[in-house]
Scaffold this motif. Sequence first.
Motif, short mmCIF file in Angstrom:
data_model
loop_
_atom_site.label_atom_id
_atom_site.label_comp_id
_atom_site.label_asym_id
_atom_site.label_seq_id
_atom_site.Cartn_x
_atom_site.Cartn_y
_atom_site.Cartn_z
N PRO A 5 0.83 -1.21 0.00
CA PRO A 5 0.00 0.00 0.00
C PRO A 5 0.86 1.26 0.00
N ASN A 206 -3.19 -0.77 -4.53
CA ASN A 206 -3.38 0.68 -4.63
C ASN A 206 -4.40 1.11 -5.68
N TRP A 328 0.25 8.40 -4.50
CA TRP A 328 -0.62 7.39 -5.13
C TRP A 328 -0.27 7.24 -6.61
#
Length: 333
Positions: A5, A206, A328
């Motif tokens: 993650p 993700n 991200w």
Amino acid sequence: MTGAPFQLGALPALSRSTVDRQETLRTDPERLRSRWPDARVLQVDRYGRTPVPLERVVPRSAEAIPLSTRKALSLGEQPPDTASFLGQWQDTDYWAVPADPPEDAETVEIEGSWGVRQQAPIAEGEAWVELRGHGSLLDDTSAGLLTTAEALRNWHWRGRFCARCGGATRRRQFGWATQCEQCGREEYPRTDPAVICLVHDDVADNGEHVLLARQPVWPPKRYSVLAGFVEAGESLEGCVEREIREEAGVGVFGIRYLGSQPWPFPRSIMLGFAARADVDAPLYPADGEIEEAKWVRRAEVRAAFAGENPDLLLPGNSSIAHVMLRAWARAEP
């Protein structure tokens, strides 16, 4: 970052600080007054702007920008009543005082947050810039000093009268408390917690899409992740679930904490989270609050950060939302 993650990977711009600001420093009047002659003072105007070297912002410097501080003795032999102690760094005390640029100051256009051009007053080789648009350009010490100064400035401006009896207040503890002149009630700086959450789909670790939204008052094509204030009696995770459902009409799961950043506009701390949601679930933007909510592919976000997606304007560098989205975007599903 494949197979794990994503994490922030970088400290949010306004979370940077080097100064020692422990309470024992600001509750020792004798120490503070004795060190005043060697202290440095940060000037902050009514709009939260402070001077920095003009040549570092026009043109924009690739190096971190320092604040233009003043010698404390230029303000008098003792700290003025309006001064707020900010902390100690490398054996120097730092303070903030209210001050305005000269009335006849010229202005220069500089690039601020979200790519918006701003008019900054200039005088004596300095430009007056504000924290929201330029905090990410400051060096670590300067960023921490201005963030604290802006938080205290906003608190004092809103706390001029007692919440109990309405009487006028006066400053105490060198800017870190106020006392009502009528009933004696003491008050201390407040911070309002708010959550900000990056929601991605449930593909691998993700996801492949991120949920972005825009408010009606924002410039066209400007999007960010969702955020909202924590309500009374509510946990942080409960706030994340409620805010995302209220603003986008979608349920989230897998909530996890990422990091935090002070946001003194006027007195918040942003608590960053990541969560998952079903990309196929219908979105229902909150009427009057969210103009549009949509899922955006990672490739589109990467292109926006590279300046190659003019249809997607992302949060400015001073915001934790910027750090969250960049982390991200760099991650793999």
